[in-house]
Design a protein around this motif. Structure first.
Motif, PDB file in Angstrom:
ATOM      1  N   LYS A  45      47.375  39.575  12.423  1.00 54.71           N
ATOM      2  CA  LYS A  45      47.735  38.165  12.577  1.00 54.71           C
ATOM      3  C   LYS A  45      46.679  37.257  11.949  1.00 54.71           C
ATOM      4  CE  LYS A  45      48.515  38.725  17.106  1.00 54.71           C
ATOM      5  NZ  LYS A  45      48.828  40.155  17.204  1.00 54.71           N
ATOM      6  N   SER A  46      45.404  37.638  12.092  1.00 51.07           N
ATOM      7  CA  SER A  46      44.350  36.734  11.613  1.00 51.07           C
ATOM      8  C   SER A  46      44.543  36.369  10.148  1.00 51.07           C
ATOM      9  CB  SER A  46      42.973  37.376  11.771  1.00 51.07           C
ATOM     10  OG  SER A  46      42.937  38.263  12.831  1.00 51.07           O
ATOM     11  N   ASP A 138      45.511  30.970  18.125  1.00 44.80           N
ATOM     12  CA  ASP A 138      45.581  32.428  18.251  1.00 44.80           C
ATOM     13  C   ASP A 138      45.764  32.764  19.732  1.00 44.80           C
ATOM     14  OD1 ASP A 138      45.649  34.985  17.396  1.00 44.80           O
ATOM     15  OD2 ASP A 138      43.542  35.108  16.783  1.00 44.80           O
ATOM     16  N   GLU A 139      46.331  33.929  20.002  1.00 43.43           N
ATOM     17  CA  GLU A 139      46.604  34.335  21.397  1.00 43.43           C
ATOM     18  C   GLU A 139      47.347  33.211  22.124  1.00 43.43           C
ATOM     19  OE1 GLU A 139      45.811  37.372  21.861  1.00 43.43           O
ATOM     20  OE2 GLU A 139      44.039  37.774  20.638  1.00 43.43           O
TER      21      GLU A 139
HETATM   22 MG    MG Z   1      44.063  38.892  16.779  1.00 41.41          MG
END
Ligand code: MG
Ligand code: ADP
Length: 703
Positions: A45-46, A138-139
């Motif tokens: 994802k990053s 993120d998250e």
């Molecule tokens: Mg991640």
């Protein structure tokens, strides 16, 4: 546009292609759409916001829940030549002001912050003053009450964004796939008509296994022994269990660590660092451990207990094999885990709807532990995928071709013993009766008078107890609730007793050794990686992933060009580490008398050398850009090709590779600092002047 992205992927990250789903997400962001992406842990994802951060002008702000992760992420980015920083409470206020000042000047492409930072006036002012092109959350499941890591400060993000004069693109990432969570993310972050991407949940390199009714301690000890050199995580559901397994491993002298919420902050940080830096191989942990872990070379994740739901399981298991190498995810199921999880729900959740929701999720988890169908299919269908093959051939159900034994007679003996003991005892005493033990408690109860006393002599008490556990796990017997659970019968037990159902089971399970394709050179390179890691205070997997080392050990690159073909090697890593690793490789080749490599990593089957083909096209007056398109290379590779031709003495017009004004600037710096300090030269020049430009310049003047 596609070219820019691929170019960034290769040049900085050193990867040739995007993984499934990444490209669509990146396109959506670059077309200035709010975007929400749901991808499993370890899917990458990053990169989905880091690549756009590089492609867009201005700064990207990443909101991420754990400050413990920020340093690693920022170190990784700086390692590959992407300027980044973080702002959090570990910094002094002077440092924060300095960093924000530099960020306003666009010294950084990415800034990592925790959501709490949005309460700071200074930071909000910065957001308004700076050129913020993208905010990546993120998250993002942390925004939702239904997510497993709910963080109230996440709910304030939308307010902060609304207050900006100019609204940047907003994108959100999570691995949690339930529709409740997804809807909350969209609503609470106030995403504007976001494009939604749910990428495939499959992680092909992971092998899933469920093992029921095994003696978990013995299994784990054997597994760690068989895979001593590999890195792994053992998850337990309680601190007590974590401690007891940890002690067991330490007693056996394995390099083990422990992590749970009962340790002090310092102890936890130390354990986490030891794990990141490969000082320990296996860490025994409760689910308090993990969010702070991006380590890419975790080769196995063993669950000593069944977790509370599939989301948690897949997230924890997914920490294995982020580097794409084959890895094991093993769940050891014991019927008692069900009681533990129900107990947790009863103790911690009071809202009735919520409780029901958790029970429902727990049931899916229990079913996973019992299904006789493909485990991968079960997981993927749970996460909403359709049209999945019936057999993945890479899980314990599909691979279950070891012959099971027909143990019907043994099972009948055990069940009839339970019956004769009137379902009033636990598994130990039942095993002792079957074995004919002279235990005092047994004699006191007069159990030695039973007809089933001493009818199973071929197994030890412990073994019989394990078989009873397996019968329970497979539903041939049941365990009562309570602290001292009693073994009881059910309909299936009766069927077996009456001879209406046969029982097949594997009694002696061999412990797996993770296939180890590591070779001698790999170990040498791993050592070098560790040295560099210690020297530069960055974890080994940030220097290079296992996957990169593996490729190096197979292809044995000998030139910069070849080194660049290695997965995970971009321009910056080549410059930093290329020579060090190639030296070791050469040394190894000399020692082993490996004259030329038999295997070469070829992307194209070409007779003529690749860089010469590039030169030929160049001489046909094609531009670097056109050649890159035509040959499906990135532009930087085309330039490298041309430069290599020049070095090899071919006629190349280097002026085209080095713009006039760059040449002037480099010349000035070289006059000041000299020819030899490449790094110093680079530091004295603006960013857009790369090492490549400097090398071309030096070649021009020095030949
Ligand atoms: Mg991640
Ligand atoms: P997630 O956040 O989805 O759990 P990460 O962003 O931490 O996953 O990425 C996991 C690993 O996958 C990292 O080591 C990353 O370098 C690697 N990775 C990401 N994209 C690619 C790609 N296109 N090719 C190869 N490796 C990749």
């Amino acid at each position: 546009m596609i070219d820019i992205q691929k170019d960034i992927l290769k040049k900085y990250f050193g990867y040739d292609r995007f993984r499934k789903g990444q490209e669509e997400v990146i396109n959506s962001i670059l077309q200035k759409n709010d975007t929400i992406a749901i991808m499993p842990t370890g899917a990458g994802k990053s990169l989905c916001y880091q690549v756009p951060a590089m492609a867009l002008s201005g700064v990207t702000v990443v909101i991420s829940p754990l400050i413990s992760l920020m340093k690693d992420q920022v170190d990784s980015l700086n390692e590959i030549g992407i300027k980044s920083t973080y702002i959090n409470s570990t910094l002094s206020s002077i440092e924060i002001t300095e960093r924000l000042f530099d960020a306003k000047d666009e010294e950084y492409k990415l800034i990592y912050v925790a959501p709490e930072r949005l309460n700071s006036r200074e930071f909000l002012n910065f957001l308004n003053d700076a050129n913020i092109s993208l905010i990546a959350i993120d998250e993002a499941h942390c925004v939702s009450q239904w997510g497993h890591d709910f963080r109230p400060s996440y709910t304030r993000i939308s307010q902060a964004i609304e207050n900006l004069y100019e609204r940047p693109i907003v994108c959100a990432f999570t691995a949690t796939a339930t529709s409740e969570v997804k809807d909350d993310i969209k609503k609470l972050l106030k995403l504007r008509e976001p494009n939604e991407y749910i990428s495939g949940f499959d992680r092909e390199n992971l092998t899933f296994s469920v093992i029921r009714g095994e003696n978990t301690k013995k299994f784990i000890a054997d597994f760690v022994e068989n895979n001593e050199e590999q890195t792994g995580i053992v998850y337990t559901s309680t601190r007590k269990e974590a401690e007891s397994i940890y002690e067991l491993l330490i007693d056996k002298d394995y390099k083990a660590g422990i992590y749970h919420a009962g340790l002090t902050d310092e102890q936890r940080t130390k354990m986490q660092d030891d794990f990141s830096y490969d000082n320990i191989n296996v860490i025994v942990a409760t689910n308090a451990f993990g969010m702070g872990i991006d380590k890419s070379n975790v080769r196995y994740v063993i669950h000593n207990n069944m977790p509370k739901n599939m989301e948690s399981y897949y997230q924890e298991a997914g920490r294995a094999g982020r580097d794409g190498e084959k890895s094991e995810c093993i769940l050891l199921f014991n019927p008692r885990d069900i009681q533990t999880q129900k107990f947790f729900i009863e103790e911690t959740i009071h809202n009735i709807d919520r409780k029901e929701y958790e029970y429902k999720r727990l049931q899916y988890m229990i079913d996973y532990c019992h299904t006789s169908n493909c485990l991968r299919k079960y997981i993927l269908e749970y996460f909403g995928e359709e049209n999945i093959e019936d057999k993945c051939k890479n899980c314990s159900v599909c691979n279950d071709n070891e012959e099971k034994e027909d143990i019907t007679v043994l099972a009948q003996k055990i069940i009839s013993c339970v019956y004769r003991m009137k379902e009033r005892f636990g598994s130990i005493l039942i095993a002792q009766v079957l074995r004919g033990s002279k235990n005092q408690k047994l004699l006191n109860f007069g159990l030695d008078k039973l007809s089933t006393y001493g009818i199973v002599k071929e197994y030890t008490v412990k073994e019989i107890q394990e078989i009873i556990n397996k019968l329970i796990a497979d539903d041939y017997l049941v365990l009562s609730q309570g602290q001292y659970p009693l073994v009881k019968m059910n309909k299936k037990s009766v069927d077996v007793l009456k001879g209406n159902e046969n029982v097949f089971m594997k009694i002696n399970k061999k412990v797996k050794k993770i296939s180890n394709s590591d070779n001698e050179l790999f170990d040498i390179l791993r050592e070098l990686r560790k040295e560099i890691s210690t020297r530069e205070s960055i974890p080994p997997y940030i220097v290079f992933s296992d996957a990169s080392l593996k490729e190096m050990s197979i292809y044995m690159p000998q030139s910069e060009e070849e080194f660049l073909t290695i997965k995970g090697v971009g321009q910056s890593k080549l410059e930093k580490y290329g020579n060090l690793f190639m030296e070791k490789i050469n040394e190894y080749r000399k020692n082993k008398n490996i004259e030329t490599k038999e295997i070469k990593k070829e992307t194209k089957k070409e007779k003529v050398k690749s860089h010469i083909i590039t030169l030929n096209l160049y001489n046909e007056k094609k531009s670097v850009e056109d050649i890159a398109k035509e040959r499906d290379l990135v532009e930087s590779t085309v330039r490298e090709h041309l430069f290599r031709c020049a070095i090899e003495g071919m006629e190349v017009d280097l002026d085209k590779l080095l713009p006039d004004e760059y040449e002037k600037q480099i010349e000035e710096v070289v006059n000041k600092v000299g020819y030899n300090a490449l790094k110093t030269i680079k530091e004295n020049l603006p960013d857009e002047i790369s090492y490549f430009h400097i090398k071309v310049f030096l070649h021009k003047v020095k030949g």
